[in-house]
Design a protein around this motif. Structure first.
Motif, PDB file in Angstrom:
ATOM      1  N   LEU A  30       0.829  -1.208   0.000  1.00  0.00           N
ATOM      2  CA  LEU A  30       0.000   0.000   0.000  1.00  0.00           C
ATOM      3  C   LEU A  30       0.863   1.258   0.000  1.00  0.00           C
ATOM      4  O   LEU A  30       0.599   2.202  -0.746  1.00  0.00           O
ATOM      5  N   GLU A  31       1.910   1.264   0.816  1.00  0.00           N
ATOM      6  CA  GLU A  31       2.791   2.443   0.834  1.00  0.00           C
ATOM      7  C   GLU A  31       3.517   2.604  -0.494  1.00  0.00           C
ATOM      8  O   GLU A  31       3.725   3.726  -0.962  1.00  0.00           O
ATOM      9  N   ALA A  32       3.898   1.499  -1.128  1.00  0.00           N
ATOM     10  CA  ALA A  32       4.519   1.583  -2.453  1.00  0.00           C
ATOM     11  C   ALA A  32       3.532   2.159  -3.465  1.00  0.00           C
ATOM     12  O   ALA A  32       3.891   2.996  -4.299  1.00  0.00           O
ATOM     13  N   ALA A  33       2.269   1.741  -3.380  1.00  0.00           N
ATOM     14  CA  ALA A  33       1.243   2.245  -4.289  1.00  0.00           C
ATOM     15  C   ALA A  33       1.027   3.743  -4.084  1.00  0.00           C
ATOM     16  O   ALA A  33       0.937   4.510  -5.051  1.00  0.00           O
ATOM     17  N   ARG A  34       0.939   4.160  -2.835  1.00  0.00           N
ATOM     18  CA  ARG A  34       0.759   5.595  -2.541  1.00  0.00           C
ATOM     19  C   ARG A  34       1.964   6.405  -3.016  1.00  0.00           C
ATOM     20  O   ARG A  34       1.820   7.500  -3.566  1.00  0.00           O
ATOM     21  N   THR A  35       3.150   5.867  -2.802  1.00  0.00           N
ATOM     22  CA  THR A  35       4.370   6.563  -3.210  1.00  0.00           C
ATOM     23  C   THR A  35       4.435   6.682  -4.728  1.00  0.00           C
ATOM     24  O   THR A  35       4.831   7.727  -5.259  1.00  0.00           O
ATOM     25  N   ALA A  36       4.023   5.641  -5.440  1.00  0.00           N
ATOM     26  CA  ALA A  36       4.000   5.702  -6.908  1.00  0.00           C
ATOM     27  C   ALA A  36       3.061   6.809  -7.373  1.00  0.00           C
ATOM     28  O   ALA A  36       3.385   7.564  -8.300  1.00  0.00           O
ATOM     29  N   ASP A  37       1.902   6.924  -6.721  1.00  0.00           N
ATOM     30  CA  ASP A  37       0.965   8.002  -7.077  1.00  0.00           C
ATOM     31  C   ASP A  37       1.565   9.378  -6.795  1.00  0.00           C
ATOM     32  O   ASP A  37       1.406  10.310  -7.593  1.00  0.00           O
ATOM     33  N   ARG A  38       2.259   9.508  -5.670  1.00  0.00           N
ATOM     34  CA  ARG A  38       2.912  10.791  -5.353  1.00  0.00           C
ATOM     35  C   ARG A  38       3.952  11.131  -6.409  1.00  0.00           C
ATOM     36  O   ARG A  38       4.081  12.288  -6.818  1.00  0.00           O
ATOM     37  N   LEU A  39       4.709  10.130  -6.830  1.00  0.00           N
ATOM     38  CA  LEU A  39       5.720  10.367  -7.863  1.00  0.00           C
ATOM     39  C   LEU A  39       5.068  10.833  -9.160  1.00  0.00           C
ATOM     40  O   LEU A  39       5.589  11.725  -9.835  1.00  0.00           O
ATOM     41  N   ASP A  40       3.933  10.246  -9.522  1.00  0.00           N
ATOM     42  CA  ASP A  40       3.223  10.696 -10.725  1.00  0.00           C
ATOM     43  C   ASP A  40       2.789  12.153 -10.594  1.00  0.00           C
ATOM     44  O   ASP A  40       2.929  12.942 -11.525  1.00  0.00           O
ATOM     45  N   GLU A  41       2.260  12.511  -9.432  1.00  0.00           N
ATOM     46  CA  GLU A  41       1.815  13.893  -9.203  1.00  0.00           C
ATOM     47  C   GLU A  41       3.000  14.861  -9.227  1.00  0.00           C
ATOM     48  O   GLU A  41       2.919  15.942  -9.808  1.00  0.00           O
ATOM     49  N   ASP A  43       5.773  14.421 -10.796  1.00  0.00           N
ATOM     50  CA  ASP A  43       6.228  14.506 -12.179  1.00  0.00           C
ATOM     51  C   ASP A  43       5.357  15.466 -12.979  1.00  0.00           C
ATOM     52  O   ASP A  43       5.861  16.227 -13.804  1.00  0.00           O
ATOM     53  N   ASN A  44       4.048  15.459 -12.720  1.00  0.00           N
ATOM     54  CA  ASN A  44       3.157  16.412 -13.395  1.00  0.00           C
ATOM     55  C   ASN A  44       3.535  17.846 -13.064  1.00  0.00           C
ATOM     56  O   ASN A  44       3.517  18.719 -13.926  1.00  0.00           O
ATOM     57  N   ILE A  45       3.875  18.096 -11.804  1.00  0.00           N
ATOM     58  CA  ILE A  45       4.283  19.442 -11.395  1.00  0.00           C
ATOM     59  C   ILE A  45       5.583  19.833 -12.090  1.00  0.00           C
ATOM     60  O   ILE A  45       5.712  20.928 -12.625  1.00  0.00           O
ATOM     61  N   ILE A  46       6.536  18.920 -12.093  1.00  0.00           N
ATOM     62  CA  ILE A  46       7.831  19.197 -12.709  1.00  0.00           C
ATOM     63  C   ILE A  46       7.660  19.513 -14.190  1.00  0.00           C
ATOM     64  O   ILE A  46       8.311  20.406 -14.731  1.00  0.00           O
ATOM     65  N   GLN A  47       6.743  18.815 -14.854  1.00  0.00           N
ATOM     66  CA  GLN A  47       6.499  19.037 -16.278  1.00  0.00           C
ATOM     67  C   GLN A  47       5.547  20.200 -16.551  1.00  0.00           C
ATOM     68  O   GLN A  47       5.236  20.495 -17.691  1.00  0.00           O
ATOM     69  N   GLY A  50       0.212  20.484 -14.090  1.00  0.00           N
ATOM     70  CA  GLY A  50      -0.900  20.548 -13.161  1.00  0.00           C
ATOM     71  C   GLY A  50      -0.469  20.821 -11.746  1.00  0.00           C
ATOM     72  O   GLY A  50       0.667  21.203 -11.485  1.00  0.00           O
ATOM     73  N   VAL A  51      -1.409  20.613 -10.866  1.00  0.00           N
ATOM     74  CA  VAL A  51      -1.175  20.844  -9.451  1.00  0.00           C
ATOM     75  C   VAL A  51      -1.161  19.508  -8.727  1.00  0.00           C
ATOM     76  O   VAL A  51      -1.561  18.484  -9.266  1.00  0.00           O
ATOM     77  N   LEU A  52      -0.737  19.546  -7.499  1.00  0.00           N
ATOM     78  CA  LEU A  52      -0.666  18.338  -6.692  1.00  0.00           C
ATOM     79  C   LEU A  52      -2.069  17.981  -6.222  1.00  0.00           C
ATOM     80  O   LEU A  52      -2.586  18.547  -5.272  1.00  0.00           O
ATOM     81  N   GLU A  53      -2.708  17.047  -6.908  1.00  0.00           N
ATOM     82  CA  GLU A  53      -4.092  16.689  -6.606  1.00  0.00           C
ATOM     83  C   GLU A  53      -4.222  15.871  -5.330  1.00  0.00           C
ATOM     84  O   GLU A  53      -5.322  15.677  -4.830  1.00  0.00           O
ATOM     85  N   LEU A  54      -3.121  15.349  -4.821  1.00  0.00           N
ATOM     86  CA  LEU A  54      -3.186  14.523  -3.628  1.00  0.00           C
ATOM     87  C   LEU A  54      -3.426  15.348  -2.370  1.00  0.00           C
ATOM     88  O   LEU A  54      -3.733  14.804  -1.321  1.00  0.00           O
ATOM     89  N   MET A  55      -3.279  16.651  -2.473  1.00  0.00           N
ATOM     90  CA  MET A  55      -3.494  17.509  -1.307  1.00  0.00           C
ATOM     91  C   MET A  55      -4.898  18.079  -1.363  1.00  0.00           C
ATOM     92  O   MET A  55      -5.350  18.547  -2.397  1.00  0.00           O
ATOM     93  N   GLN A  56      -5.583  18.047  -0.243  1.00  0.00           N
ATOM     94  CA  GLN A  56      -6.924  18.614  -0.162  1.00  0.00           C
ATOM     95  C   GLN A  56      -6.947  19.604   0.987  1.00  0.00           C
ATOM     96  O   GLN A  56      -6.329  19.377   2.021  1.00  0.00           O
ATOM     97  N   GLU A  81      12.109  16.729  -3.509  1.00  0.00           N
ATOM     98  CA  GLU A  81      11.057  15.853  -2.962  1.00  0.00           C
ATOM     99  C   GLU A  81      10.855  14.637  -3.855  1.00  0.00           C
ATOM    100  O   GLU A  81      10.671  13.525  -3.368  1.00  0.00           O
ATOM    101  N   ALA A  82      10.902  14.844  -5.166  1.00  0.00           N
ATOM    102  CA  ALA A  82      10.752  13.714  -6.092  1.00  0.00           C
ATOM    103  C   ALA A  82      11.870  12.701  -5.882  1.00  0.00           C
ATOM    104  O   ALA A  82      11.621  11.488  -5.852  1.00  0.00           O
TER     105      ALA A  82
END
Length: 133
Positions: A30-41, A43-47, A50-56, A81-82
């Motif tokens: 589960l932590e690996a899955a969450r971390t993979a999602d964070r890395l995707d987010e 990467d979107n910021i770096i490129q 978009g914005v970091l959708e994981l934060m609410q 952070e990435a």
């Protein structure tokens, strides 16, 4: 076991492929899955995509206050952070691969020899391929 709420596309793929029902191992998955999602987010910021959708955020506005309410969120050191998230992900992947389908370490500290050039990620990919047939 139900799929955890809030996983993104890649995180859900990792969770679905690697969950076993063993509590300790699934916690790592589960932590690996969450971390993979964070890395995707990240990467979107770096490129600049978009914005970091994981934060609410939730804002409570005071009643009767006519003053504008300003919220400023800054993301500094996104590349740093990435890199940290990549290190965390690699560590989790290594632990998952090391323990295989067991939630406990191999007995006597023994591990099977790994052929040269085979990485932990290669072992996880092989495990996923074996499960998805």
């Amino acid at each position: 076991m139900n799929d955890p709420v809030g996983l993104g596309e890649r995180g859900l793929e990792i969770w679905t492929a690697l969950k076993t029902g063993e509590i300790a191992r699934d916690a790592l998955v589960l932590e690996a899955a969450r971390t993979a999602d964070r890395l995707d987010e990240l990467d979107n910021i770096i490129q600049g995509k978009g914005v970091l959708e994981l934060m609410q955020f939730r804002l409570d506005f005071p009643d009767g206050d006519d003053e504008p309410f300003v919220v400023e969120v800054k993301f500094q050191n996104v590349l740093s952070e990435a890199r940290q998230q990549q290190t965390a992900f690699a560590t989790l992947v290594e632990k998952i691969a090391r323990y295989g389908l067991s939630a406990t370490a191999p007995k006597g500290g023994e591990t099977k020899p790994v052929p040269a050039g085979v990485t932990d990620l290669d072992r996880i990919r092989a495990e996923v391929a074996k499960r998805t047939g």
